[in-house]
Design an enzyme around this catalytic site. Structure first.
Site, mmCIF file in Angstrom:
data_model
loop_
_atom_site.group_PDB
_atom_site.id
_atom_site.type_symbol
_atom_site.label_atom_id
_atom_site.label_comp_id
_atom_site.label_asym_id
_atom_site.label_seq_id
_atom_site.Cartn_x
_atom_site.Cartn_y
_atom_site.Cartn_z
ATOM 1 N N GLN A 74 53.252 4.762 -66.965
ATOM 2 C CA GLN A 74 53.959 4.141 -65.840
ATOM 3 C C GLN A 74 54.225 5.191 -64.767
ATOM 4 O O GLN A 74 54.738 6.277 -65.067
ATOM 5 C CB GLN A 74 55.294 3.529 -66.277
ATOM 6 C CG GLN A 74 55.929 2.726 -65.138
ATOM 7 C CD GLN A 74 57.360 2.287 -65.398
ATOM 8 O OE1 GLN A 74 58.260 3.124 -65.491
ATOM 9 N NE2 GLN A 74 57.580 0.989 -65.527
ATOM 10 N N CYS A 104 63.126 0.709 -60.733
ATOM 11 C CA CYS A 104 64.163 1.737 -60.848
ATOM 12 C C CYS A 104 65.128 1.657 -59.658
ATOM 13 O O CYS A 104 64.701 1.644 -58.505
ATOM 14 C CB CYS A 104 63.528 3.127 -60.922
ATOM 15 S SG CYS A 104 64.786 4.420 -60.909
ATOM 16 N N ARG A 229 67.031 -0.614 -74.762
ATOM 17 C CA ARG A 229 68.251 -0.085 -75.383
ATOM 18 C C ARG A 229 68.429 -0.574 -76.808
ATOM 19 O O ARG A 229 68.944 0.151 -77.664
ATOM 20 C CB ARG A 229 69.460 -0.436 -74.505
ATOM 21 C CG ARG A 229 69.435 0.335 -73.194
ATOM 22 C CD ARG A 229 70.418 -0.219 -72.196
ATOM 23 N NE ARG A 229 70.119 -1.610 -71.843
ATOM 24 C CZ ARG A 229 70.852 -2.336 -71.030
ATOM 25 N NH1 ARG A 229 71.935 -1.823 -70.497
ATOM 26 N NH2 ARG A 229 70.503 -3.584 -70.749
HETATM 27 C C1 LIG Z 1 68.024 5.116 -69.951
HETATM 28 C C2 LIG Z 1 67.114 4.100 -69.329
HETATM 29 C C3 LIG Z 1 65.995 4.525 -68.645
HETATM 30 C C4 LIG Z 1 65.119 3.589 -68.081
HETATM 31 N N1 LIG Z 1 63.985 4.037 -67.481
HETATM 32 C C5 LIG Z 1 63.048 3.130 -67.076
HETATM 33 C C6 LIG Z 1 61.776 3.559 -66.617
HETATM 34 O O1 LIG Z 1 61.466 4.758 -66.574
HETATM 35 N N2 LIG Z 1 60.887 2.609 -66.217
HETATM 36 C C7 LIG Z 1 61.182 1.263 -66.252
HETATM 37 O O2 LIG Z 1 60.339 0.443 -65.875
HETATM 38 N N3 LIG Z 1 62.376 0.847 -66.694
HETATM 39 C C8 LIG Z 1 63.296 1.733 -67.127
HETATM 40 N N4 LIG Z 1 64.478 1.289 -67.656
HETATM 41 C C9 LIG Z 1 64.693 -0.169 -67.781
HETATM 42 C C10 LIG Z 1 64.271 -0.664 -69.175
HETATM 43 O O3 LIG Z 1 62.889 -0.511 -69.399
HETATM 44 C C11 LIG Z 1 64.650 -2.146 -69.359
HETATM 45 O O4 LIG Z 1 63.926 -2.939 -68.459
HETATM 46 C C12 LIG Z 1 66.142 -2.391 -69.165
HETATM 47 O O5 LIG Z 1 66.910 -1.392 -69.806
HETATM 48 C C13 LIG Z 1 66.552 -3.743 -69.733
HETATM 49 O O6 LIG Z 1 66.112 -3.913 -71.046
HETATM 50 P P1 LIG Z 1 66.995 -3.578 -72.362
HETATM 51 O O7 LIG Z 1 68.244 -4.391 -72.255
HETATM 52 O O8 LIG Z 1 66.093 -3.980 -73.481
HETATM 53 O O9 LIG Z 1 67.298 -2.107 -72.349
HETATM 54 C C14 LIG Z 1 65.387 2.209 -68.187
HETATM 55 C C15 LIG Z 1 66.523 1.796 -68.870
HETATM 56 C C16 LIG Z 1 67.374 2.712 -69.442
HETATM 57 C C17 LIG Z 1 68.567 2.214 -70.196
#
Ligand SMILES: Cc1cc2nc3c(=O)[nH]c(=O)nc-3n(C[C@H](O)[C@H](O)[C@H](O)COP(=O)(O)O)c2cc1C
Length: 351
Positions: A74, A104, A229
């Site tokens: 990515q 982001c 997460r």
């Molecule tokens: C610490 C952290 C870093 C993240 N970095 C990225 C990233 O580099 N690229 C991206 O597309 N999403 C990033 N996200 C978003 C996650 O991929 C995801 O879409 C978002 O956390 C919601 O999903 P979840 O509830 O399963 O965590 C990040 C999320 C967290 C918590």
């Protein structure tokens, strides 16, 4: 829920380890992949400014191993020319898929037009996607948010545009950039996008149990589910979903499995990075991982105040021994201070 394809690449099971900056690097992906149930792994988001200027950290972030395949790199950025160059680099290192970050919310990313900034500048997104499409042969995918502004949730329009530009998979995290990580992800938008485009569509946000994954899939008819997460708190979540899909009783980790996974992660980290960095990362996972365990809050404080490898290993041993004997864990040392803040965004971006 069944396997799906991004062009000819089978995503089976249809479960994706969601990209997380500062988390989903080689050691974390190895830890998770070994637990099973993951159909696609993705790198952390990687700065195209860094990649195209040969920044060693950015180049390092593109590393992956064959056992991770299918594997997506990515990238994020706002300049079409640099995005194209970085996409070519990802193809060159052998990535199976190239994914564009359009989600982001970090100011330093958005300021340069990248990440969720692309959602409020669709002409720029279009230029970028078309430029990249001309330059690479591997499938191009996007990960978007609900929109930039709360009052302009343009994810469906963005998805349609992406499809017209030749994008072959769309993942939606149903929060806006303005929302950050507050509130709940809107999965109805996943359903709407699924109805609006022909390419496969996956959803992201707040899936923390196997039951969540099945419910979201049923509500939206999406092709794949991303888990971020939830995988830090429970590295077996993908396997549990896969078990259920196969009609098996879902795997339930024992306390010993949990202890062993923390130690395994620490080993993987130390093999990959300097000790101080490995210790920092260990604190991050220990924090997520022990939520809900007896004495977990105290354990997190104790780990947070440990500063050497031996000390951390000893504390982990003590904690699990105490809990497995059914005794209350009181921990030693470490004042009753605030816990370390939980990392919950892409703020760690290096540009
Ligand atoms: C610490 C952290 C870093 C993240 N970095 C990225 C990233 O580099 N690229 C991206 O597309 N999403 C990033 N996200 C978003 C996650 O991929 C995801 O879409 C978002 O956390 C919601 O999903 P979840 O509830 O399963 O965590 C990040 C999320 C967290 C918590």
């Amino acid at each position: 829920m069944k396997p799906f394809k991004i062009r000819d690449i089978e995503i089976s099971p249809p479960l994706v380890l969601s990209p997380m900056a500062g988390v989903t690097d080689v050691p974390f992906r190895a830890l998770l992949k070994r637990r099973g149930g993951i159909g696609l792994t993705v790198s952390e988001f990687i700065s195209v400014e860094g990649l195209t200027r040969n920044n060693p950290k950015s180049r390092r972030q593109m590393r992956f191993f064959d056992y991770e395949r299918p594997f997506a790199v990515q990238i994020f950025g706002g300049q079409p020319e640099r995005m194209r160059m970085a996409a070519e680099m990802a193809e060159e290192v052998g990535a199976d898929i190239l994914d564009i970050n359009c989600g982001c919310p970090a100011p330093k990313v958005v300021k340069h037009g990248g990440g969720s900034g692309l959602l409020r500048d669709l002409p720029r997104l279009e230029t970028i996607l078309k430029e990249i499409k001309k330059a690479i042969t591997i499938p191009l995918t996007v990960k978007i948010r609900a929109g930039f502004y709360d009052n302009n949730r343009n994810a469906v329009e963005t998805a349609r545009l992406a499809e017209q530009c030749g994008v072959e998979h769309i993942a939606l995290h149903g929060r806006t950039k303005e929302q950050g990580y507050k509130g709940r992800a809107d999965w109805d938008l996943v359903r709407q996008i699924k109805e609006a485009v022909k390419v496969p569509v996956s959803g992201s946000g707040d899936v923390v149990t196997a039951a969540d994954a099945f419910a979201r899939w049923r509500e939206t008819n999406c092709d794949g589910i991303l888990i971020g997460r939830g995988a830090m708190a429970n590295p077996w979540i993908f396997r549990q979903i896969e078990d259920t899909l196969a009609g098996r009783e879902p795997f339930e980790p024992t306390l010993e499995d949990k202890r062993a996974v923390l130690i395994e992660y620490f080993d993987l980290l130390r093999a990959d990075m300097p000790e101080f960095a490995a210790i920092g990362r260990m604190k991050q996972l220990a924090g997520q991982f022990t939520r809900g365990l007896p004495g977990g809050a105290r354990f997190r404080q104790v780990i947070y105040h440990s500063h050497a490898v031996g000390e951390i290993l000893e504390r982990i041993g003590e904690y699990f021994e105490t809990v497995s004997e059914g005794r209350a864990y009181l921990g030693e040392g470490g004042a009753e201070e605030e816990e370390a803040p939980v990392l919950d965004s892409c703020e760690t971006a290096t540009i």
